[in-house]
Each structure stands twice: as structure tokens, then as C-alpha cells.
Design an enzyme around this catalytic site. Structure first.
Site, PDB file in Angstrom:
ATOM      1  N   ARG A 166       0.878  -1.171  -0.139  1.00 42.02           N
ATOM      2  CA  ARG A 166       0.099   0.009  -0.132  1.00 42.02           C
ATOM      3  C   ARG A 166       0.800   1.180   0.172  1.00 42.02           C
ATOM      4  O   ARG A 166       0.609   2.252   0.527  1.00 42.02           O
ATOM      5  CB  ARG A 166      -1.028   0.015   1.161  1.00 42.02           C
ATOM      6  CG  ARG A 166      -1.837  -1.234   1.047  1.00 42.02           C
ATOM      7  CD  ARG A 166      -2.798  -1.114   0.128  1.00 42.02           C
ATOM      8  NE  ARG A 166      -3.810  -2.252   0.306  1.00 42.02           N
ATOM      9  CZ  ARG A 166      -3.375  -3.493  -0.147  1.00 42.02           C
ATOM     10  NH1 ARG A 166      -2.167  -3.798  -0.831  1.00 42.02           N
ATOM     11  NH2 ARG A 166      -4.236  -4.451  -0.094  1.00 42.02           N
ATOM     12  N   SER A 239     -11.255  -0.710   3.020  1.00 47.14           N
ATOM     13  CA  SER A 239     -10.354  -0.944   3.954  1.00 47.14           C
ATOM     14  C   SER A 239      -9.617   0.547   4.646  1.00 47.14           C
ATOM     15  O   SER A 239      -8.995   1.152   3.929  1.00 47.14           O
ATOM     16  CB  SER A 239      -9.364  -1.909   3.848  1.00 47.14           C
ATOM     17  OG  SER A 239      -9.889  -3.132   3.194  1.00 47.14           O
ATOM     18  N   GLU A 335      -5.269   3.979   6.091  1.00 48.99           N
ATOM     19  CA  GLU A 335      -4.810   3.835   4.693  1.00 48.99           C
ATOM     20  C   GLU A 335      -5.209   5.336   3.827  1.00 48.99           C
ATOM     21  O   GLU A 335      -4.510   5.753   2.912  1.00 48.99           O
ATOM     22  CB  GLU A 335      -5.745   2.793   3.934  1.00 48.99           C
ATOM     23  CG  GLU A 335      -5.025   1.517   3.899  1.00 48.99           C
ATOM     24  CD  GLU A 335      -5.616   0.197   2.859  1.00 48.99           C
ATOM     25  OE1 GLU A 335      -5.849   0.864   1.980  1.00 48.99           O
ATOM     26  OE2 GLU A 335      -5.582  -0.855   3.268  1.00 48.99           O
TER      27      GLU A 335
END
Length: 339
Positions: A166, A239, A335
Site C-alpha cells: 500500500r 479498508s 489507509e
């Protein structure tokens, strides 16, 4: 075409959390010329610039005193095709899922596991988006970005993007690079990735006897629709926390108290933990504070039930982070980008 600016524009339609904040200035850009024009005008006025795509990786906690530049460029094309390997290019503003479905309709394999991820093509490399055992870096063939410091265009190779979990060069240097278009290396032969999550089981449940990229995509879409709320119906950014990577020693200490801890050993000896499992074990699943909450089916997803502010969503996230650290000694990282 001359780029148009608007003032005091609500960003509610432009972020999947549905947070209602205002942009001091707002402009949609559809090509390289408009991007350069808008950035030049902002520089002349001494204005900061926030670039957004699908708004699926944003948590807006306040009005944005800047020019918000919405990437609305469209286009996808085949650059090369040797009969097996196909390189396709898509403009940054292309909706991601529609682009994935287009590649599948052409008979190209490689993006099927990344189906139904919200957002745009240009945002995908920023996060090195991944799902069900596949990441952007696995199918990446290059991208073109504008250097906002020099105004020059630059092509990036896989190595130059420095992709991580990520993560990427672009995420680590916010505001420096504006991704304009991305290239992907796809194949006609299917190289199926079925071992992550319930993909293989779902294919069996659906009675799939001939394995195709489209069948895998359809199975993953059905799983995601069950697990993840539709942002059009319930504000969310998918998420919300990264799966933390920790030491093996810490995992053993956690396992002594929680034998069922969900953990994935990594090549470097560290261990990736399932953030959703940690949050659920701590009792946050389905928790709600006003209109800010944790989804009742998926504890990794924070949701806006209607009128939550970005600050309220952030406050809930901070509470969860503090509790998980206190219980497990694990730091959860958000995130979405926070503004």
C-alpha cells in the site's frame, strides 16, 4: 479548451465517505493541457492544490482552502500486442472497475483479482492497490506523471516507482507527482491467483467448471459485494486500516493470549496481521458513535451513516488505534489520506 474554476464547491459528490466539506476553488481537468493550465494559474495565485480522482482514498476533515483539481481524463488504448503479452494504457481519470471490465472483455488477463476496487486508474499506483493476492506492481508496465516542481513530464518504470505494501514513491512524496496515465502488462493466458481468501471456494459454489479471468472477476465481485458496503448507499473508503507488519516475537506474545490470531509470515521473517481480526477481537465491529461507525459485517471498514463529519470519522479511527495498541501492542496505520 480553457480550464474553468468554480468557487465554494461542495466535495460531497467527490469523496466516497460522503463528507460535506467545501473547496475554496474547484476545477475538473480532462487532458494534459488543462492540468498544466490549472496548475499554472494556481501557482500565479499562490494557491496550494489538492488533486483528487474517485475520492475513495480520502478523509476530508475540514474545508479545503486550496484549488481542488478533479482528474476527469478518459481514454484507454492498446500500445502493443505480440499475441500473448498486451500492454494497455489508461488515462488517470478512468474509473478503475470499468477499466478492469474493459480489459476482461478484450480477453486480457491480469487485473481480474482487482475487480470492484473503487477509485480511478491514476490513484491505483499511488497506493499500489491490491486485493486477493495481486497488487498493481504485479501487472505494472509504466506510467507518465507530471513533475509539479519543474512542469516536466516523466515516464516511470516499475523499479522507479518503489512499490511497497500500500505504498509507492508517489505516496511518499505527496504533492510532487501528478499521475496522468498508467500502463499495464496483461496476457492472453490466464495465470490464476486463487489461494487468497475464499476465491476458490466461491468459484466452486458458483459451479464454475471452465476457469476464466471473467469467472474469477465475477466471483471476486460477489465476495466484495457481500463483505463491503456500496459507497453509493453507505459512505466508506473500503479498508480503513492497513494490515500491520510486526515482529514474530510480538505475534507469539499475542498468540499466547489469543490462539486464533490471524497471521501471515513474510519473506523477511516478519509477520503480517489481519487488522480486521484485531479490531473485531477488541469489540469494535458494529460499533457506532452518532453517524460514524464500524461496519457490522466488516470490521476493517469505517462507515458514515449519513451526517458524520470527517473530524468525527477521524476521532473514531483514533480511538480504535489507541485501543488496539493498548490491547495488542500493534500500531494500526490509516489507509485513506487525511485532509
Amino acid at each position: 479548451m480553457t480550464v474553468q474554476w468554480q468557487e465554494q464547491v461542495s466535495l460531497k459528490p467527490y469523496n466516497t465517505f460522503g463528507i460535506d466539506v467545501k473547496a475554496r476553488y474547484f476545477s475538473q481537468v480532462q487532458d494534459d493541457q488543462q492540468v498544466r493550465q490549472a496548475l499554472g494559474q494556481a501557482q500565479q495565485r499562490g494557491l496550494p492544490v489538492l488533486v483528487i480522482g474517485g475520492g475513495s482514498n480520502l478523509l476530508l476533515t475540514r474545508d479545503i482552502d486550496a484549488l481542488v483539481l478533479h482528474m476527469a481524463s478518459r481514454g484507454r488504448r492498446v500500445l502493443s500486442d505480440d499475441g500473448e503479452r498486451i500492454v494497455v494504457e489508461a488515462e488517470a481519470g478512468e474509473p478503475w472497475h470499468a477499466f478492469v471490465q474493459w480489459t476482461l472483455a478484450q480477453g486480457y488477463c491480469g487485473l481480474e483479482n482487482l475487480s470492484l476496487i473503487p477509485g480511478t486508474v491514476g490513484a491505483a499506483p499511488m497506493q499500489n492497490v491490491g486485493a486477493y493476492g495481486v497488487e498493481i506492481k504485479d501487472v505494472f508496465a509504466g506510467l507518465t506523471a507530471l513533475d509539479r516542481e519543474t512542469g516536466e513530464l516523466r515516464d516511470f518504470s516499475l523499479a522507479e516507482c518503489a512499490f511497497g505494501y500500500r505504498d509507492s514513491l508517489f505516496k511518499r512524496n505527496p504533492g510532487r507527482w501528478l499521475i496522468l496515465r498508467v500502463r499495464f502488462a496483461l496476457t492472453r493466458t490466464l495465470h490464476a491467483h486463487l489461494d487468497y481468501g475464499p476465491v476458490r471456494q466461491r468459484l466452486s459454489e458458483r459451479g464454475v467448471t471452465e476457469l476464466t479471468a471473467q469467472a474469477i472477476s465475477d466471483a471476486i465481485c460477489s465476495i466484495r459485494r457481500e463483505k463491503l458496503p456500496d459507497p453509493a448507499e453507505l459512505g466508506n473508503a473500503g479498508s480503513f486500516f492497513k494490515n500491520p507488519v510486526v515482529t514474530a516475537d510480538l505475534v507469539e506474545r499475542i498468540r499466547a493470549q489469543y490462539p486464533g490470531v490471524v497471521a501471515y509470515p513474510q519473506a523477511d521473517g516478519q509477520v503480517k496481521l489481519a487488522a480486521g481480526w484485531l479490531i473485531e477481537q477488541a469489540g469494535w465491529k458494529g460499533h457506532r458513535e452518532g453517524d460514524a461507525g464500524v461496519h457490522r459485517l466488516q470490521s476493517l471498514v469505517l462507515v458514515n451513516y449519513g451526517q458524520a463529519s470527517g473530524a468525527q470519522m477521524h476521532a473514531l479511527a483514533r480511538k480504535i488505534q489507541a485501543d488496539i495498541f493498548e490491547r495488542f501492542g500493534v500500531e494500526l496505520e490509516m489507509e485513506p489520506n487525511l485532509y
